[in-house]
Design an enzyme around this catalytic site. Sequence first.
Site, PDB file in Angstrom:
ATOM      1  N   LYS A 189       0.835  -1.210   0.000  1.00  0.00           N
ATOM      2  CA  LYS A 189       0.000   0.000   0.000  1.00  0.00           C
ATOM      3  C   LYS A 189       0.872   1.263   0.000  1.00  0.00           C
ATOM      4  O   LYS A 189       2.085   1.180  -0.101  1.00  0.00           O
ATOM      5  CB  LYS A 189      -0.977  -0.028   1.179  1.00  0.00           C
ATOM      6  CG  LYS A 189      -1.817  -1.318   1.267  1.00  0.00           C
ATOM      7  CD  LYS A 189      -2.862  -1.441   0.157  1.00  0.00           C
ATOM      8  CE  LYS A 189      -3.437  -2.831   0.009  1.00  0.00           C
ATOM      9  NZ  LYS A 189      -4.389  -3.262   1.013  1.00  0.00           N
TER      10      LYS A 189
HETATM   11  C1  LIG Z   1      -5.427  -4.220   1.394  1.00  0.00           C
HETATM   12  C2  LIG Z   1      -6.881  -4.021   1.384  1.00  0.00           C
HETATM   13  C3  LIG Z   1      -7.695  -4.375   2.470  1.00  0.00           C
HETATM   14  C4  LIG Z   1      -7.194  -5.136   3.655  1.00  0.00           C
HETATM   15  O1  LIG Z   1      -6.130  -4.563   4.297  1.00  0.00           O
HETATM   16  P1  LIG Z   1      -5.133  -5.481   5.178  1.00  0.00           P
HETATM   17  O2  LIG Z   1      -4.292  -4.454   5.872  1.00  0.00           O
HETATM   18  O3  LIG Z   1      -4.375  -6.326   4.234  1.00  0.00           O
HETATM   19  O4  LIG Z   1      -5.976  -6.257   6.124  1.00  0.00           O
HETATM   20  C5  LIG Z   1      -9.037  -4.042   2.406  1.00  0.00           C
HETATM   21  N1  LIG Z   1      -9.567  -3.421   1.338  1.00  0.00           N
HETATM   22  C6  LIG Z   1      -8.818  -3.098   0.259  1.00  0.00           C
HETATM   23  C7  LIG Z   1      -9.451  -2.403  -0.872  1.00  0.00           C
HETATM   24  C8  LIG Z   1      -7.463  -3.407   0.248  1.00  0.00           C
HETATM   25  O5  LIG Z   1      -6.735  -3.110  -0.830  1.00  0.00           O
END
Ligand SMILES: *Cc1c(COP(=O)(O)O)cnc(C)c1O
Length: 382
Positions: A189
């Site tokens: 991210k």
């Molecule tokens: C990465 C992601 C999540 C979940 O996040 P984690 O930190 O991996 O639990 C939820 N929604 C979207 C759109 C994501 O890209």
Amino acid sequence: MIPYGRQSISAEDKAAVLAVLDSEWLTQGPAVPRFEAVAAAICGAPHAMAVSSGTAALHLGCLALDIGPGDRVWTSPITFVASANCARYCGASVDFVDIDADSINLDAKVLADKLHAARRDGKLPKLVIPVHFAGRSCDMEAIGELSREFGFRVMEDACHAFGAKDDQGHPVGACRHSDMTVTSFHPVKIVTTGEGGMLTTANPEIAERISRLRSHGIVRNPEQMTGQPDGPWYYEQIELGYNYRMTDLQAALGASQLDRLPQFLARRRQLVKRYRQLLAGLPVQLTAHGADDHSAWHLFVIRVEAQRRLAIFQALRAADIGVNVHYIPVHLQSDYRRLGFAPGMFPVAEQYYREAVTLPLFPGLDDTGQDQVVAALAEALQ
Ligand SMILES: *Cc1c(COP(=O)(O)O)cnc(C)c1O
């Protein structure tokens, strides 16, 4: 292999984590509130609560809005499964709203039509979770207006969009048209804490409830207890919560990463601009992204002819380009088909899925690497 996304860790990041290891607190120390304060300022939100993952944040958001059995939660079919699963953790049922073919975000016009039909049937949702796909904000003004008309709550899934701005230029996370906003700090991210997530809100009651639920539903302030404390050691569990806390190690890494957020975003935008130039003339379709400096540009997705997508994907992987596909529509997962979802229910999302390929995009990708990606793509398209 050039991956589709990758974290960027500096010497300062490492020093920040090592400093925590030498400190008194590995968790529940001063690093978490410090990280929260900086993140809240970036988002323009009065309250930020750091938690153990984006998924935990989504779950806590549902709990704080009292989502439970009998409630309906709607989200986009083009998202990571966690956006929908959070409702099911609470016993609620999930449904989807098809996407806009250009932005790949939940389509506010389709949402409006579905809401009118749901009102006629007495089946309105309690919560809608718009997902800011690839870093571009959904049309939150339109969704906010619908939430007032139809009386549903809104939780923004901004896991792709930390540091982004909405169409009006306001920071994502300020919650101008929502009850809360969720983000993720997974390594692919925008900024990372290893695993980690955060909720922001402008609502002090929601903030307090989430702070409590992330730590077992326990309070230590006598004013929040139902009776008199037995003594100074006393804590009271006033509702059922979880251990969804972030550690100080993670928060220190996150705070250090936030120092470089402007550089991360600038490099992502620069690479996007370059992709546009390099891809001009190739038979690929780009997704519409509004103002370039508003999106956080988590993902760079191209669309190719559906019949050729598999061959193009395989050729790129064979050339050591770590392309990916975001996302398999959630309603087509076997665990969702079991609930009655089937192919054909969200045709715009399904058509997008047949054509989508995610190309590498991350701050550490250099021009040479990007040239390699485009050269391999041009060859695969021949
Ligand atoms: C990465 C992601 C999540 C979940 O996040 P984690 O930190 O991996 O639990 C939820 N929604 C979207 C759109 C994501 O890209």
